[in-house]
Design a protein around this motif. Sequence first.
Motif, PDB file in Angstrom:
ATOM      1  N   TRP A 186       0.714  -0.887   0.293  1.00 30.28           N
ATOM      2  CA  TRP A 186       0.513   0.144  -0.318  1.00 30.28           C
ATOM      3  C   TRP A 186       0.941   1.366  -0.293  1.00 30.28           C
ATOM      4  O   TRP A 186       0.428   2.587  -0.510  1.00 30.28           O
ATOM      5  CB  TRP A 186      -0.562   0.184   1.455  1.00 30.28           C
ATOM      6  N   ALA A 187       2.122   1.527   0.667  1.00 29.59           N
ATOM      7  CA  ALA A 187       2.906   2.707   0.726  1.00 29.59           C
ATOM      8  C   ALA A 187       3.774   2.869  -0.084  1.00 29.59           C
ATOM      9  O   ALA A 187       4.183   3.208  -0.694  1.00 29.59           O
ATOM     10  CB  ALA A 187       4.441   2.337   2.153  1.00 29.59           C
ATOM     11  N   TYR A 188       3.629   1.828  -1.234  1.00 29.31           N
ATOM     12  CA  TYR A 188       4.304   1.971  -2.733  1.00 29.31           C
ATOM     13  C   TYR A 188       3.377   2.133  -3.618  1.00 29.31           C
ATOM     14  O   TYR A 188       3.603   2.465  -4.943  1.00 29.31           O
ATOM     15  CB  TYR A 188       5.192   0.625  -3.202  1.00 29.31           C
ATOM     16  N   GLU A 189       2.230   2.424  -3.497  1.00 26.09           N
ATOM     17  CA  GLU A 189       0.962   2.971  -4.352  1.00 26.09           C
ATOM     18  C   GLU A 189       0.737   4.922  -4.585  1.00 26.09           C
ATOM     19  O   GLU A 189       2.117   4.903  -4.577  1.00 26.09           O
ATOM     20  CB  GLU A 189      -0.272   3.218  -3.625  1.00 26.09           C
ATOM     21  N   GLY A 190       1.070   4.645  -6.560  1.00 28.87           N
ATOM     22  CA  GLY A 190       1.945   5.737  -7.366  1.00 28.87           C
ATOM     23  C   GLY A 190       2.187   5.693  -7.755  1.00 28.87           C
ATOM     24  O   GLY A 190       1.934   6.877  -9.118  1.00 28.87           O
ATOM     25  N   TRP A 191       2.720   4.985  -8.247  1.00 33.77           N
ATOM     26  CA  TRP A 191       3.795   4.820  -9.395  1.00 33.77           C
ATOM     27  C   TRP A 191       3.510   4.976 -11.036  1.00 33.77           C
ATOM     28  O   TRP A 191       4.305   5.419 -11.779  1.00 33.77           O
ATOM     29  CB  TRP A 191       4.574   3.634  -9.478  1.00 33.77           C
ATOM     30  N   ILE A 192       2.416   4.646 -10.824  1.00 34.23           N
ATOM     31  CA  ILE A 192       1.726   4.289 -12.077  1.00 34.23           C
ATOM     32  C   ILE A 192       1.286   5.711 -12.789  1.00 34.23           C
ATOM     33  O   ILE A 192       0.800   5.643 -14.332  1.00 34.23           O
ATOM     34  CB  ILE A 192       1.227   3.197 -12.253  1.00 34.23           C
ATOM     35  N   SER A 193       0.980   6.694 -12.228  1.00 32.21           N
ATOM     36  CA  SER A 193       0.053   7.288 -12.397  1.00 32.21           C
ATOM     37  C   SER A 193       0.859   8.216 -13.253  1.00 32.21           C
ATOM     38  O   SER A 193      -0.037   9.421 -14.188  1.00 32.21           O
ATOM     39  CB  SER A 193       0.176   8.450 -11.239  1.00 32.21           C
ATOM     40  N   VAL A 194       2.079   8.597 -13.139  1.00 36.24           N
ATOM     41  CA  VAL A 194       2.808   9.290 -14.043  1.00 36.24           C
ATOM     42  C   VAL A 194       3.002   8.729 -15.623  1.00 36.24           C
ATOM     43  O   VAL A 194       2.222   9.277 -16.969  1.00 36.24           O
ATOM     44  CB  VAL A 194       4.165   9.339 -13.959  1.00 36.24           C
ATOM     45  N   THR A 195       2.393   7.776 -16.249  1.00 34.92           N
ATOM     46  CA  THR A 195       1.810   7.368 -18.018  1.00 34.92           C
ATOM     47  C   THR A 195       0.361   7.849 -17.732  1.00 34.92           C
ATOM     48  O   THR A 195       0.015   7.890 -19.048  1.00 34.92           O
ATOM     49  CB  THR A 195       1.577   5.877 -17.061  1.00 34.92           C
ATOM     50  N   ASN A 196       0.020   8.316 -17.034  1.00 33.12           N
ATOM     51  CA  ASN A 196      -1.343   8.748 -17.267  1.00 33.12           C
ATOM     52  C   ASN A 196      -1.150   9.800 -18.319  1.00 33.12           C
ATOM     53  O   ASN A 196      -1.200  10.767 -18.724  1.00 33.12           O
ATOM     54  CB  ASN A 196      -1.997   9.911 -16.243  1.00 33.12           C
ATOM     55  N   MET A 197       0.076  11.157 -17.888  1.00 35.17           N
ATOM     56  CA  MET A 197       0.280  12.151 -18.465  1.00 35.17           C
ATOM     57  C   MET A 197       1.646  11.928 -19.446  1.00 35.17           C
ATOM     58  O   MET A 197       2.429  12.619 -20.231  1.00 35.17           O
ATOM     59  CB  MET A 197       1.427  13.431 -17.730  1.00 35.17           C
ATOM     60  N   ALA A 198       1.159  10.660 -20.266  1.00 37.45           N
ATOM     61  CA  ALA A 198       2.488  10.250 -21.571  1.00 37.45           C
ATOM     62  C   ALA A 198       2.157  11.589 -22.781  1.00 37.45           C
ATOM     63  O   ALA A 198       3.717  11.348 -23.000  1.00 37.45           O
ATOM     64  CB  ALA A 198       2.712   8.782 -21.275  1.00 37.45           C
ATOM     65  N   GLY A 199       1.070  12.141 -22.782  1.00 36.68           N
ATOM     66  CA  GLY A 199       1.271  12.682 -24.031  1.00 36.68           C
ATOM     67  C   GLY A 199       1.905  14.607 -23.106  1.00 36.68           C
ATOM     68  O   GLY A 199       1.861  15.030 -24.884  1.00 36.68           O
ATOM     69  N   GLU A 200       2.009  14.469 -22.701  1.00 38.29           N
ATOM     70  CA  GLU A 200       2.362  15.805 -21.960  1.00 38.29           C
ATOM     71  C   GLU A 200       4.299  15.837 -21.959  1.00 38.29           C
ATOM     72  O   GLU A 200       5.209  16.532 -22.165  1.00 38.29           O
ATOM     73  CB  GLU A 200       2.531  16.446 -21.063  1.00 38.29           C
ATOM     74  N   LEU A 201       4.677  14.487 -22.031  1.00 37.19           N
ATOM     75  CA  LEU A 201       6.293  14.479 -22.008  1.00 37.19           C
ATOM     76  C   LEU A 201       7.134  14.918 -22.903  1.00 37.19           C
ATOM     77  O   LEU A 201       6.409  14.590 -23.962  1.00 37.19           O
ATOM     78  CB  LEU A 201       6.664  12.825 -21.754  1.00 37.19           C
ATOM     79  N   LYS A 202       8.211  15.632 -22.452  1.00 37.64           N
ATOM     80  CA  LYS A 202       8.354  16.106 -23.884  1.00 37.64           C
ATOM     81  C   LYS A 202       8.995  14.834 -24.413  1.00 37.64           C
ATOM     82  O   LYS A 202       9.108  14.769 -26.115  1.00 37.64           O
ATOM     83  CB  LYS A 202      10.208  16.794 -23.401  1.00 37.64           C
ATOM     84  N   LYS A 203       9.582  13.590 -23.909  1.00 38.06           N
ATOM     85  CA  LYS A 203      10.439  12.164 -24.912  1.00 38.06           C
ATOM     86  C   LYS A 203       9.623  11.123 -24.281  1.00 38.06           C
ATOM     87  O   LYS A 203      10.484  10.768 -23.080  1.00 38.06           O
ATOM     88  CB  LYS A 203      12.043  11.829 -24.445  1.00 38.06           C
ATOM     89  N   PRO A 204       8.715  10.891 -24.650  1.00 42.16           N
ATOM     90  CA  PRO A 204       8.372   9.992 -23.602  1.00 42.16           C
ATOM     91  C   PRO A 204       8.620   8.910 -23.585  1.00 42.16           C
ATOM     92  O   PRO A 204       8.670   7.581 -22.622  1.00 42.16           O
ATOM     93  CB  PRO A 204       6.109  10.327 -23.923  1.00 42.16           C
TER      94      PRO A 204
END
Length: 432
Positions: free
Chosen positions: A201-219
């Motif tokens: 439960w303490a490791y939760e949240g790692w996948i959320s960055v993929t929600n913004m893949a379209g806004e990464l400069k070099k996804p």
Amino acid sequence: MSESKLKKNISFLEAMAIVVGMIIGSGVFLKPGIVLQNAGTPALAITAWIAGGIITLASALTIAEIAAAIPKSGGLYTYLKDLYGDVFGFLLGWVQTIISYPASVAAQAIAFATYTSFFWPISAAQQKIVAICVLGFILLMNVLATKYGGVIQVVATIGKLVPIVAIILFGIINSSSFQITGTDTISGGNGFGVAILGTLWAYEGWISVTNMAGELKKPTRDLPRVISLGVLFVVVVYAIFNLAIFRAIPINEVVTSSVPAADAAIALFGKNGAMFITAGIMVSVFGALNGFLMTGARIPFAMGEEKMLPGSSFLSKVSKKFHTPANALILESILAVIYILTGTFNTLTDLLVFVLWIFFTMGVFGVFRLRKRMPKKEGLYRVPFFPITPIVGILGGLYILISTVISNPTQSLVGIIITLIGLPVYYFIKRK
């Protein structure tokens, strides 16, 4: 609406801050005692944190391959839709949009307000006002520019590491009777397996960055790096931090304390340590709140682009002035305010943990479907030690699901029912 209307202005550092900042919330400060009690000994407790980290890292390394192959906003929602079909993607997006992300935002906002009362005594009603105000500030910054949300995330991530690093340094350096090979045993725990469950439960949240893949400069290049390096960094921090806690205060105090990190700070730095660690926790929660709102809004935005939600044309609009998904951000914030005022966020997040891990496990298994459907591209990230790495992630996910069903079957059933309520909405939209 074209995805290109969202600016590609999320840098590698900001994406890394999203991963680290969303994983390290309040769990690392509150979980050491629970994990130690269930594990039974300090050595097993450290092992449990490492084991939980390995399961998370295996899942992260696997999802990173999918993220590199499908670098679109929406994250796991998009991956499931592409790999399993629209209905599976919709059900995850439905849960994340209506309950999961806004409830998490509400929980973080209330946690921030609760810790505020440590410095200025305020009533429960005033805490809700503070929670709504801090949420309003985060919303404003993310509406004005995604860059502002990224800057907040970087600063908050650096800030939250200050108390952690201080406790690690002083806790490890200071002499203590505790040894990692010691034989001290805690009775009354539920076993090593439940201890691992607590760390996950303490490791939760790692996948959320993929929600913004379209806004990464070099996804394609950056997503695998930030996911794998971010999770690996947190695994190391969690293991050493818990070791420092065990060296700072007796293990019996770790088990009985509801705030073991604060107690460790008092032992290491005196009474002012409590203020120090509380301020650090507030920074930690502030960063997690920003991360959950920033990434959570990308789910209804992505679903709106594909006409998969009621009011899709509204949700998929990008602010002409600020070039941010302002409407989606406002929707998630309104839902979060409702959960803050009604106090239902903890109940909702507890119910949905089981359901979310069903989708997470499907996501990890999706790498096998991906390799069958898409030919290998030169230079594209591939999960290391395939197929062992995804198998570890799948087995870890199955372990979480089975353990949850055994420990709380009613909660698991209710979570599934809430998810299936989305089916009538899905078929109604498909008919239209």
